[in-house]
Structures are given as structure tokens and as C-alpha cells.
Scaffold this active site. Structure first.
Site, PDB file in Angstrom:
ATOM      1  N   ALA A 184       0.869  -1.186   0.000  1.00  0.00           N
ATOM      2  CA  ALA A 184       0.000   0.000   0.000  1.00  0.00           C
ATOM      3  C   ALA A 184       0.902   1.231   0.000  1.00  0.00           C
ATOM      4  CB  ALA A 184      -0.925  -0.015   1.214  1.00  0.00           C
ATOM      5  N   ALA A 244       1.102   4.463  -1.917  1.00  0.00           N
ATOM      6  CA  ALA A 244       0.912   5.908  -2.121  1.00  0.00           C
ATOM      7  C   ALA A 244       0.913   6.649  -0.774  1.00  0.00           C
ATOM      8  CB  ALA A 244      -0.395   6.166  -2.861  1.00  0.00           C
ATOM      9  N   SER A 261       6.277   7.761   0.135  1.00  0.00           N
ATOM     10  CA  SER A 261       7.381   8.051   1.059  1.00  0.00           C
ATOM     11  C   SER A 261       8.210   6.808   1.344  1.00  0.00           C
ATOM     12  CB  SER A 261       6.842   8.644   2.359  1.00  0.00           C
ATOM     13  OG  SER A 261       5.914   7.770   2.975  1.00  0.00           O
ATOM     14  N   CYS A 278      -0.384   3.564  11.244  1.00  0.00           N
ATOM     15  CA  CYS A 278      -0.236   4.836  11.978  1.00  0.00           C
ATOM     16  C   CYS A 278      -1.402   4.991  12.948  1.00  0.00           C
ATOM     17  CB  CYS A 278      -0.140   6.022  11.023  1.00  0.00           C
ATOM     18  SG  CYS A 278      -1.562   6.238   9.939  1.00  0.00           S
TER      19      CYS A 278
END
Length: 357
Positions: free
Chosen positions: A61, A63, A66, A183
């Protein structure tokens, strides 16, 4: 940044009117703006791995890019990095960042991450699954992050995460490493997802502790060896990182593949030498090792050599770098190729001051 030797916190004067993202250095791909704690998963993935031996890597995943660009930089554009993104609109942003940063070893896919276990079983040396999550760790930066939060949505997301981690585990080669990260802060989307995989596949799964990932990492370590980072610990956003090892094969899902014709044709040795000759004469650039030239109509593309084993196994949205377009007088070199291949030391390059640029 303690857990990333290429990561730095930036302090700026209030008089700096130009946003970091609009600086010429950022546009030239010299750096990427990224939350510090989100650099941990890539460090956890690559630590103790010989990056020269990572032939195939999957970012499930990816996009906006970074972690994809962080991996590409760490493995020095070698091997093949498959970067997947489920959202079509976010694939465009991902591709833009990859181009800007001069990444040349990436193949992009646009799928639900649950397909990889069946379509590409045991194809990857290392896999990063930075899973979609409820985003609780971002509250410090964005108070609105909790506006749509509910216990029901957390449990629903956790079901998807369990499907994704199973798929990633099937796509991983025996002996390979899978890093699972989010996150968010709750147990349902973090520890419980990892234990679900362990419960399902038993001794094929091993948790590898991360207390030595960086100095003071043990301040955020769980009993299993996962990193569960709360914002107050390292003055960063909240994050969760787990490193898992696959010890032996497990039976993968069976799928029926229907793929269209592959539109590229591999270039002959003779034509490759001609393209190499013109590239050096025109731009002073040499083709890097571990790459191959392919053509589609009048376009010349540079693919990572390790990608060839995956061609015909799954559909790619974009692969490698568009090197040139052919015309009757030779080759029209593409900007993205210069971004990906030049060093700045070529005799045809001109040094500009910031003002001139």
C-alpha cells in the site's frame, strides 16, 4: 532521526516564505517530506538484510510514495520494487513522486492488496505492508482525524488488515521478511492482526524483536518485540511496527489468471548496443547494470532485469522508466530518464546557481 540515518528534522525561520515542497531542491527530487515515525517500517524491513540480495521487494500500500522512495534509495535502485496502490487517483501521485526522486527500479500496480497471495505466491524476498488504518496516530497533527472514528469502523478495518497480512505472507518467499505497520494506536489493528497470522500459520511465522532497531527503542517495545509508538515517547506521530519472518511454505490460494497481451518486446543485443552508443554520445549517460531495454511501438523503456520473472504473472500499470522515443534521425531522450540516470557529472551538464535555476 534516530531510526533512519537519512532522516532529519527540519527547523525553519518564520521568514522563510517558500513552502518546503515548492523549493527547487524538493522539485529536483533531492529530498522527501515525511513524518519521522513513518520512517521506522523501512528501517525495520531492511535491517540485517543484505540489500544487494533483495531481488524482489513488494510495497503493498504505497501511495503517496514516502516508503517506496525510502526503500528504492536504500537498495540503490537495484532489483525490482513492486509498488501497489488500490486507489487509482493516488497511483498518479505515487508515480509523480517516483519520477521526481529519480527511481528507476519500480513497477506500479493498481490492485486490492488481497490479490498478491494468489497471483504472486512466494515471489518476494521482502514485503512492506503499511496497512490502511483508522489513523489514530495522526491526531496530534490533525485533530479532525478522529471526526469519523468509531469502534465499529476499527473492527471493520481490522478484518481487512487480516486479509492483507495473509495475502502478503503468501506472496513472501520462505526465509523472507514481512514488516506490518500502521499509523494507529489500538490493539485490534496492530498486535491482534499479527497474532491472527501466527494463529493461522503457526511455526511458519516468527516475530522478530525490534528493541535494538535504534537507541532507546525499548521505550516503545511490546512483549512480542513489536514497536508500539505513542506520540509522547519519541515526540512523533503514533505508529506501530512489527517484523515477521516466514520459515517455510504454506499453501497459497488458487486463482485463475486472465491477462491480456503484453505490449512490450525485449530489445535485441544489437539494438541495445546502438541505443547505448547514442545515449553516451548525446548525453554522456551509461545504462546501469541489472537493467534491460524493451520497446513498445516507437517508445524505448528501461526495465529492472529482475522484473522479467514477474512479467506474465500479473498486470502492471507502469514499469521502469521511459528512456526515449525513436524517430528517423535517432532518439528523443525523455526527461524522466535524465532524472533517473544522470549523476550531474556528465560533460553535457551545466551547473546553475539557485538564482539561475
Amino acid at each position: 532521526v534516530p531510526w533512519c540515518d537519512t532522516g532529519f528534522w527540519i527547523e525553519r525561520d518564520e521568514s522563510d516564505a517558500v513552502p518546503l515542497g515548492n523549493t527547487s531542491e524538493h522539485m529536483a527530487g533531492l529530498f522527501y517530506i515525511q513524518e519521522a515515525s513513518s520512517m521506522m517500517p523501512v528501517t525495520a524491513l531492511l535491517i540485517d538484510n543484505n540489500v544487494d540480495e533483495l531481488n524482489t521487494v513488494l510495497d503493498v500500500a504505497s501511495a503517496p510514495g514516502s516508503k517506496t522512495t525510502q526503500i528504492a534509495a536504500a537498495i540503490k535502485n537495484r532489483g525490482t520494487l513492486v509498488a501497489n496502490e488500490f486507489s487509482s487517483s493516488r497511483v498518479k501521485v505515487l508515480h509523480s513522486n517516483i519520477q521526481r526522486c529519480g527511481v528507476r527500479n519500480v513497477a506500479l500496480t493498481n490492485f486490492d492488496g488481497r490479490v498478491f497471495g494468489g497471483w504472486l505466491p512466494e515471489k518476494f524476498d521482502a514485503i512492506l505492508l503499511d496497512a490502511p488504518c483508522s489513523g489514530e496516530g495522526a491526531v496530534r497533527k490533525d485533530p479532525d482525524a478522529m471526526s469519523n472514528w468509531s469502534k465499529e469502523s476499527v473492527l471493520d478495518i481490522a478484518l481487512t488488515q487480516k486479509d492483507l497480512i495473509e495475502s502478503a505472507f503468501h506472496a513472501l518467499k520462505p526465509g523472507g521478511v514481512l514488516v506490518y505497520s500502521t499509523c494507529t494506536l489500538n490493539l485490534e489493528e496492530n498486535q491482534q492482526v499479527c497474532h491472527h497470522l501466527k494463529d493461522k500459520f503457526g511455526d511458519a511465522v516468527d516475530f522478530e524483536p525490534l528493541e535494538h532497531l535504534f537507541e532507546n527503542a525499548d521505550a516503545a517495545i511490546t512483549e512480542e518485540g513489536f514497536l508500539h509508538v505513542y506520540p509522547q515517547i519519541f515526540d512523533s506521530e503514533g505508529f506501530f511496527v512489527a517484523r515477521l519472518r516466514k520459515h517455510h511454505s504454506v499453501e497459497a490460494p488458487q486463482v485463475k489468471k486472465r491477462l491480456g497481451n503484453f505490449p512490450f518486446e525485449k530489445v535485441s543485443t544489437k539494438i541495445t548496443k546502438d541505443i547505448e552508443k547514442h545515449l553516451v554520445e548525446n548525453l554522456g549517460i551509461s545504462l546501469p547494470d541489472q537493467t534491460q531495454l524493451w520497446v513498445r511501438d516507437k517508445e524505448v523503456w528501461l526495465f529492472p532485469a529482475a522484473l522479467e520473472s514477474l512479467i506474465g504473472e500479473i498486470r502492471f500499470s507502469r514499469m521502469g522508466v521511459k528512456l526515449a522515443e525513436t524517430h528517423k534521425k535517432g532518439y528523443r531522450w525523455q526527461h524522466e530518464a535524465v532524472m533517473a540516470l544522470s549523476t550531474g557529472e556528465e560533460p553535457q551538464s551545466v551547473s546553475l546557481s539557485i538564482e539561475d535555476a
